[in-house]
Scaffold this motif. Structure first.
Motif, PDB file in Angstrom:
ATOM      1  N   CYS A 187       0.879  -1.167   0.000  1.00  0.00           N
ATOM      2  CA  CYS A 187       0.000   0.000   0.000  1.00  0.00           C
ATOM      3  C   CYS A 187       0.924   1.226   0.000  1.00  0.00           C
ATOM      4  O   CYS A 187       1.326   1.704  -1.041  1.00  0.00           O
ATOM      5  CB  CYS A 187      -0.941  -0.031   1.211  1.00  0.00           C
ATOM      6  N   ASP A 191      -4.433   2.384  -6.382  1.00  0.00           N
ATOM      7  CA  ASP A 191      -4.367   0.945  -6.577  1.00  0.00           C
ATOM      8  C   ASP A 191      -4.138   0.611  -8.050  1.00  0.00           C
ATOM      9  O   ASP A 191      -4.823   1.147  -8.929  1.00  0.00           O
ATOM     10  CB  ASP A 191      -5.673   0.284  -6.116  1.00  0.00           C
ATOM     11  N   THR A 209       0.047  -1.955  -6.074  1.00  0.00           N
ATOM     12  CA  THR A 209      -0.436  -1.263  -4.880  1.00  0.00           C
ATOM     13  C   THR A 209      -1.909  -1.617  -4.718  1.00  0.00           C
ATOM     14  O   THR A 209      -2.673  -1.576  -5.688  1.00  0.00           O
ATOM     15  CB  THR A 209      -0.282   0.260  -5.000  1.00  0.00           C
ATOM     16  N   ASP A 210      -2.288  -1.995  -3.508  1.00  0.00           N
ATOM     17  CA  ASP A 210      -3.662  -2.426  -3.240  1.00  0.00           C
ATOM     18  C   ASP A 210      -4.007  -2.049  -1.805  1.00  0.00           C
ATOM     19  O   ASP A 210      -3.878  -2.846  -0.889  1.00  0.00           O
ATOM     20  CB  ASP A 210      -3.793  -3.939  -3.453  1.00  0.00           C
ATOM     21  N   CYS A 211      -4.460  -0.811  -1.621  1.00  0.00           N
ATOM     22  CA  CYS A 211      -4.797  -0.333  -0.276  1.00  0.00           C
ATOM     23  C   CYS A 211      -6.197  -0.744   0.144  1.00  0.00           C
ATOM     24  O   CYS A 211      -6.468  -0.871   1.328  1.00  0.00           O
ATOM     25  CB  CYS A 211      -4.669   1.189  -0.216  1.00  0.00           C
TER      26      CYS A 211
END
Length: 224
Positions: free
Chosen positions: A54, A109, A132-134
């Motif tokens: 993230c 993301d 990216t994967d918040c």
């Protein structure tokens, strides 16, 4: 014979100096370092790559002392957008041990590719692809809090309503039940009291009439 010998020694010494001096001067910086993607909570001493993050930072180590790095990050398929579009870029000067890290970074993301350029690289920049994967990271923290808050509140609120209902029914039923006996007893009392009074009045009237008739007969008979 002495002159050629000296000339040979001088020539050999000169050629050695000419050959070794340029080599030492032109030696390029090494291409022996590596760069990793690290989650913001990961320590700099870790040398593993983390391709799903993230908030993150770039961590380079094992390079030559003081090397200058130019890095940039591009959008990469399958993320929507123009492939090769630069979304982040900066420069970084490594320390005496060949180590350096960026500040903490963040991106929407998606899928991205890092390009790490420096003096002395061989062929092309070092690179890393990562996600990216918040949203996925934040989901577990939200769901446990929602479940407990709903269930306790529903149970207490339902129970008082259920317990109030019987009491309301019994309280409303009590006056109705009580009014029936009062009304019935009143009607019965009036009927019971009224019937004997009327009967006695009729008997009394008959007796009075009979008494009057008898007195009238006696008076007539005595007069005659």
């Amino acid at each position: 014979m002495r002159i050629p010998a000296r000339a040979g020694v001088l020539a050999a010494a000169f050629s050695t100096a000419v050959l070794t001096a340029p080599v030492a001067h032109a030696t390029p910086p090494g291409d022996n370092g590596t760069v990793k993607i690290h989650d913001a909570s990961t320590g700099e001493e870790q040398r593993r790559n983390e391709p799903h993050v993230c908030t993150f930072y770039l961590d380079g180590f094992g390079f030559d002392a003081g090397q200058q790095v130019d890095w940039h990050i591009e959008v990469w398929a399958p993320t929507a957008g123009t492939k090769g579009e630069t979304v982040l870029s900066d420069t970084l000067t490594l320390d005496a041990s060949g180590h350096g890290r960026t500040e903490d970074l963040s991106l929407p993301d998606g899928h991205y590719k890092l390009f790490w350029n420096f003096d002395g690289e061989k062929g092309s920049a070092k690179h890393k692809v990562f996600w990216t994967d918040c949203e996925e990271t934040a989901a577990p923290s939200g769901s446990p809090s929602a479940a407990p808050s709903g269930s306790p509140s529903a149970a207490p609120s339902g129970e008082p309503e259920a317990s109030a209902s019987p009491s309301a029914a019994s309280s409303s039923a009590a006056p109705a039940a009580g009014s029936a006996p009062q009304g019935g007893s009143g009607d019965l009392a009036e009927t019971g009291n009224g019937a004997p009074v009327g009967l006695l009045a009729g008997v009394a009237a008959a007796l009075v009439a009979a008494g009057g008739f008898l007195m009238f007969r006696r008076r007539r008979s005595s007069g005659a």
